[in-house]
Design a protein around this motif. Structure first.
Motif, PDB file in Angstrom:
ATOM      1  N   ARG A  80       0.938  -1.362   0.123  1.00 44.35           N
ATOM      2  CA  ARG A  80      -0.125  -0.102  -0.032  1.00 44.35           C
ATOM      3  C   ARG A  80       0.953   1.231   0.044  1.00 44.35           C
ATOM      4  NH1 ARG A  80      -2.564   2.091   5.338  1.00 44.35           N
ATOM      5  NH2 ARG A  80      -0.512   2.518   5.240  1.00 44.35           N
ATOM      6  N   ASP A  81       2.017   1.199   0.743  1.00 46.32           N
ATOM      7  CA  ASP A  81       2.837   2.600   0.930  1.00 46.32           C
ATOM      8  C   ASP A  81       3.609   2.637  -0.726  1.00 46.32           C
ATOM      9  OD1 ASP A  81       2.389   2.435   3.246  1.00 46.32           O
ATOM     10  OD2 ASP A  81       4.327   1.998   4.129  1.00 46.32           O
ATOM     11  N   THR A  82       4.005   1.546  -1.299  1.00 44.43           N
ATOM     12  CA  THR A  82       4.450   1.783  -2.725  1.00 44.43           C
ATOM     13  C   THR A  82       3.393   2.414  -3.617  1.00 44.43           C
ATOM     14  OG1 THR A  82       5.503  -0.286  -2.240  1.00 44.43           O
ATOM     15  CG2 THR A  82       5.566   0.388  -4.516  1.00 44.43           C
ATOM     16  N   LYS A  83       1.977   2.101  -3.475  1.00 39.70           N
ATOM     17  CA  LYS A  83       1.122   2.577  -4.058  1.00 39.70           C
ATOM     18  C   LYS A  83       0.860   3.923  -3.890  1.00 39.70           C
ATOM     19  CE  LYS A  83      -1.600  -1.349  -5.500  1.00 39.70           C
ATOM     20  NZ  LYS A  83      -2.199  -2.304  -4.814  1.00 39.70           N
ATOM     21  N   VAL A  84       0.871   4.450  -2.591  1.00 40.99           N
ATOM     22  CA  VAL A  84       0.650   5.834  -2.048  1.00 40.99           C
ATOM     23  C   VAL A  84       1.605   6.659  -2.716  1.00 40.99           C
ATOM     24  CG1 VAL A  84       0.871   7.120  -0.192  1.00 40.99           C
ATOM     25  CG2 VAL A  84      -0.674   5.140  -0.074  1.00 40.99           C
ATOM     26  N   THR A  85       3.063   5.967  -2.574  1.00 37.10           N
ATOM     27  CA  THR A  85       4.219   6.946  -3.101  1.00 37.10           C
ATOM     28  C   THR A  85       4.100   7.210  -4.716  1.00 37.10           C
ATOM     29  OG1 THR A  85       5.657   5.572  -1.772  1.00 37.10           O
ATOM     30  CG2 THR A  85       6.907   6.845  -3.003  1.00 37.10           C
ATOM     31  N   GLN A  86       3.600   6.011  -5.341  1.00 42.28           N
ATOM     32  CA  GLN A  86       3.503   6.175  -6.790  1.00 42.28           C
ATOM     33  C   GLN A  86       2.354   7.121  -7.131  1.00 42.28           C
ATOM     34  OE1 GLN A  86       2.350   2.097  -7.840  1.00 42.28           O
ATOM     35  NE2 GLN A  86       4.555   1.430  -8.255  1.00 42.28           N
ATOM     36  N   ASN A  87       1.283   7.013  -6.375  1.00 41.69           N
ATOM     37  CA  ASN A  87       0.079   8.126  -6.637  1.00 41.69           C
ATOM     38  C   ASN A  87       0.615   9.450  -6.249  1.00 41.69           C
ATOM     39  OD1 ASN A  87      -1.724   6.138  -7.223  1.00 41.69           O
ATOM     40  ND2 ASN A  87      -2.705   6.052  -5.367  1.00 41.69           N
ATOM     41  N   ASN A  88       1.659   9.595  -5.328  1.00 38.78           N
ATOM     42  CA  ASN A  88       1.927  10.920  -4.928  1.00 38.78           C
ATOM     43  C   ASN A  88       2.927  11.369  -5.959  1.00 38.78           C
ATOM     44  OD1 ASN A  88       0.639  11.060  -2.439  1.00 38.78           O
ATOM     45  ND2 ASN A  88       2.319  10.223  -1.226  1.00 38.78           N
ATOM     46  N   ASN A  89       3.899  10.476  -6.449  1.00 38.47           N
ATOM     47  CA  ASN A  89       4.637  10.939  -7.649  1.00 38.47           C
ATOM     48  C   ASN A  89       3.886  11.513  -8.764  1.00 38.47           C
ATOM     49  OD1 ASN A  89       6.642  10.530  -6.310  1.00 38.47           O
ATOM     50  ND2 ASN A  89       7.260   8.431  -6.946  1.00 38.47           N
ATOM     51  N   TYR A  90       2.697  10.554  -9.122  1.00 37.21           N
ATOM     52  CA  TYR A  90       2.058  10.825 -10.235  1.00 37.21           C
ATOM     53  C   TYR A  90       1.257  12.290 -10.240  1.00 37.21           C
ATOM     54  CZ  TYR A  90      -1.955  10.021 -13.614  1.00 37.21           C
ATOM     55  OH  TYR A  90      -2.838  10.363 -14.713  1.00 37.21           O
ATOM     56  N   ASP A  91       0.796  12.374  -8.980  1.00 36.76           N
ATOM     57  CA  ASP A  91       0.108  13.851  -8.589  1.00 36.76           C
ATOM     58  C   ASP A  91       1.092  14.827  -8.838  1.00 36.76           C
ATOM     59  OD1 ASP A  91      -2.205  12.710  -7.936  1.00 36.76           O
ATOM     60  OD2 ASP A  91      -2.059  12.970  -5.842  1.00 36.76           O
ATOM     61  N   SER A  92       2.439  14.788  -8.327  1.00 37.36           N
ATOM     62  CA  SER A  92       3.386  15.771  -8.361  1.00 37.36           C
ATOM     63  C   SER A  92       3.727  16.091  -9.794  1.00 37.36           C
ATOM     64  CB  SER A  92       4.517  15.691  -7.506  1.00 37.36           C
ATOM     65  OG  SER A  92       5.587  15.137  -8.046  1.00 37.36           O
TER      66      SER A  92
END
Ligand code: GTP
Ligand code: MG
Length: 292
Positions: A257-269
């Motif tokens: 889940r943490d990996t997905k959150v990081t991926q989403n954050n990267n995507y957002d930024s």
């Protein structure tokens, strides 16, 4: 132990994990209600014959007897405060050995039946004793909860030969387990059977079967606390294994889940940076078009 927590965590455990905990718990709850006696040994050594007389079945119908390899599953029969368990012959194949080892882990006491007419422990028996040692947390416990039963004594003419063989077997056990003086008893099931059918007390006495029953009783009384401790520690390790499994599974879910959150954050930024870059480019184009 109250096991309602299993319901809550069942999504994280296999059916085997749950069965292991339930069985180990039953062993602790039911401890003392009956003395579990596992009969083990190489095939054709007289295990089933012995168990029939121990449950007073003189027609040999309870545990099947034959002069070829017969018993292939473990069978339990309760009688007079004991639960006797027949097992397949040792050292035939891994599947049968596993049935025997699982049975021994549930038993309070073992009868290791040896055909004394064939001399000391055979190579197959030595191999089995070595394998049992590898499967036991504290191997000396196995010897302490086992009576070595010499069968087929009628096929030996001289009593001194039995004592001789017994001494050799004690040496073999000492070599493998480092234990001196394990319990030995020579019995003659058929003589007991005959004595009971014909009401001949001398035959019953000479068969040594009553002495064997007393040995089993003494052994289980003497080892009462140790046996209970072993059962409790088996339950604890089953629960501990399940706990470790659940924690590992939750940690791995959390990390994915943490990996997905990081991926989403990267995507957002990245998206935000793209949007601002597009905005700035467009507004500069707009200014150019309008000659601002
Ligand atoms: N002479 C003699 N024969 C016996 C004695 N005990 C058992 N037998 C015979 O030995 C053979 C094997 O006996 P079982 O009781 O079936 O042996 P087992 O160890 O259960 O054998 P498996 O189930 O194949 O592992 C049978 O033919 C029995 O009648 C005994 O004390 N004396
Ligand atoms: Mg048998």
């Amino acid at each position: 132990m109250e096991l309602s927590f299993l319901e809550q965590f069942k999504a994280y455990l296999s059916a085997d994990d749950i069965t292991n905990i339930k069985n180990a718990n039953d062993e602790v709850i039911n401890f003392g209600k009956t003395i579990k006696v596992a009969c083990i040994g190489i095939y054709n050594n007289g295990k089933s014959s012995l168990l029939n007389v121990l449950v007073d079945d003189f027609e040999e119908k309870t545990f099947k007897v034959s002069d070829k390899r017969e018993t292939t599953t473990s069978k339990e029969v309760a009688k007079n405060g004991f639960t006797y368990i027949d097992t397949p012959g040792l050292n035939e194949n891994d599947q049968d050995d596993k049935v025997v080892f699982d049975t021994m882990h549930k038993s309070d006491c073992n009868l290791f039946v040896h055909n004394v007419a064939g001399g000391e422990f055979t190579e197959a028996e030595v191999k089995s004793l070595e394998k049992i040692k590898l499967n036991w947390n504290n191997p000396k416990d196995f010897i302490n909860q086992t009576v070595f039963v010499l069968s087929r004594i009628d096929e030996i003419g001289n009593e001194a030969d039995i004592t001789n063989t017994e001494n050799k077997m004690k040496e073999q056990i000492k070599k493998i387990y480092g234990v001196e003086n394990p319990m030995f008893i020579a019995v003659f099931s058929k003589r007991y059977q005959k004595g009971k059918i014909e009401s001949k007390q001398t035959l019953i006495d000479k068969s040594n079967i009553e002495n064997l029953k007393n040995e089993i009783k003494n052994l289980s009384t003497k080892r009462h606390n140790d046996i209970l401790k072993t059962k409790e520690s088996r339950l604890n390790s089953a629960v501990e294994n399940a706990r470790t499994k659940i924690v590992n599974l939750l940690n791995s879910k959390k990390s994915s889940r943490d990996t997905k959150v990081t991926q989403n954050n990267n995507y957002d930024s990245n998206l935000n940076s793209d949007i601002s870059s597009i905005r700035s480019t467009l507004s500069s184009k707009y200014r150019t078009l309008n000659n601002i």
